[in-house]
Scaffold this motif. Sequence first.
Motif, PDB file in Angstrom:
ATOM      1  N   LEU A  64     -69.497  42.542 -70.254  1.00  0.00           N
ATOM      2  CA  LEU A  64     -69.771  41.507 -69.256  1.00  0.00           C
ATOM      3  C   LEU A  64     -69.322  41.930 -67.863  1.00  0.00           C
ATOM      4  N   THR A  65     -68.089  42.396 -67.733  1.00  0.00           N
ATOM      5  CA  THR A  65     -67.616  42.799 -66.407  1.00  0.00           C
ATOM      6  C   THR A  65     -68.361  44.038 -65.926  1.00  0.00           C
ATOM      7  N   GLY A  66     -68.732  44.926 -66.851  1.00  0.00           N
ATOM      8  CA  GLY A  66     -69.477  46.112 -66.468  1.00  0.00           C
ATOM      9  C   GLY A  66     -70.882  45.818 -65.977  1.00  0.00           C
ATOM     10  N   HIS A  67     -71.400  44.650 -66.330  1.00  0.00           N
ATOM     11  CA  HIS A  67     -72.732  44.244 -65.876  1.00  0.00           C
ATOM     12  C   HIS A  67     -72.659  43.160 -64.797  1.00  0.00           C
ATOM     13  N   GLY A  68     -71.523  43.080 -64.131  1.00  0.00           N
ATOM     14  CA  GLY A  68     -71.423  42.215 -62.969  1.00  0.00           C
ATOM     15  C   GLY A  68     -71.155  40.751 -63.244  1.00  0.00           C
ATOM     16  N   ILE A  69     -70.817  40.392 -64.482  1.00  0.00           N
ATOM     17  CA  ILE A  69     -70.432  39.002 -64.779  1.00  0.00           C
ATOM     18  C   ILE A  69     -68.951  38.889 -64.440  1.00  0.00           C
ATOM     19  N   ASN A  70     -68.664  38.724 -63.164  1.00  0.00           N
ATOM     20  CA  ASN A  70     -67.306  38.896 -62.666  1.00  0.00           C
ATOM     21  C   ASN A  70     -66.380  37.724 -62.964  1.00  0.00           C
ATOM     22  N   ILE A  71     -66.911  36.621 -63.475  1.00  0.00           N
ATOM     23  CA  ILE A  71     -66.029  35.531 -63.878  1.00  0.00           C
ATOM     24  C   ILE A  71     -65.524  35.732 -65.308  1.00  0.00           C
ATOM     25  N   SER A  72     -65.944  36.810 -65.941  1.00  0.00           N
ATOM     26  CA  SER A  72     -65.404  37.155 -67.250  1.00  0.00           C
ATOM     27  C   SER A  72     -64.062  37.865 -67.073  1.00  0.00           C
ATOM     28  N   PRO A  73     -63.078  37.596 -67.940  1.00  0.00           N
ATOM     29  CA  PRO A  73     -61.811  38.330 -67.860  1.00  0.00           C
ATOM     30  C   PRO A  73     -62.029  39.834 -68.001  1.00  0.00           C
TER      31      PRO A  73
END
Length: 338
Positions: free
Chosen positions: A74-83
């Motif tokens: 998730l964070t690697g694909h720009g879902i930055n509200i994921s821990p």
Amino acid sequence: MSQELTVPCAGELFAELLPARGPVRAVSRFAEGSVTGAYRIGFAQADALPVVLKIYGTDSLWEAAKEARALRFLTGHGINISPRVLAFSSAADALGGRPCVVSSLRPGRTLTEVGDALTPAQLHEVYRQVGEVLKRLHAIPADGYGYVNGEIHKPLPDNRSHMDRMFERELRAFRENAADPAPGPDLADDLTAYVAAHSAAFSACLRPAYCHGDVHEPNLLVDLAEDGTCALTGLLDPLNMHAGDPLMDFVRLDAFSMRGDPTKIDGLLSGYGISVPGRPSGPWPVAWRSRLRLYRIALALELYNWFTIIGQTIHLPSLTRELRELVSGAEAENRLNR
């Protein structure tokens, strides 16, 4: 965990996993969220931000590893509200050999906690932001349909094959778990026949999407500013991530949190970019409804089997009633046409 995590135990763990954070000052358990042990860890150093520690059972390494992979995805694909994953251990000595995941602490409080205090406009705005995040997640290209654990496991090329496989598994388990003949064989036969008669609807999903798998209000963090603006700040617990029809995320969110609320549905669809001319406030788009009922059946079967496995049989009668309504009852039709 059978015992609460202590400061000395956490200190030993973080001296190994994140020594730069310095001594552990405080440990507190989160009241909501995952069934695993989840703790907020505070540090003595003023510049060391608190983190989240999730502890799994000794036989649940696959869960810990999958959650770490899903968060990194998730964070690697720009879902930055994921821990953001900060550390991982497959068998931490300080935890008696249990696996654990350490992640960043997202700001805000769960939507479950603050939801009743929000105005309709604020609630609409939060759900609009949820829709935006899900649209971004669902737009990430996937190579097939199936369970995700770092990669898509045994991917299938189309949604109908994927859902046929899922229903075969869940219905087989339901037949085994439904000990009472009344909700068991007869209902299982009715469900099998209904799914077989309507499975062509699955083909309306033309491409697979990465689905969070457990989007509902305890897993959504919100920050409410003094000026009344609301910001979605966290999307938690992606343990059930899979590649499938994006409507499955909507069905779970509706079943657990929205429950047909028109303000929430309208906000979600607005953020997702769904505009249906002439659609009255609240209902789902007509083109979705045959699939929504099938996915609600799939979710109820999943929950029935899960609650049976963990021994929470108090939920089984209501799930049995829901399955009967979904497959044949007038109440199901009324819900689907809200």
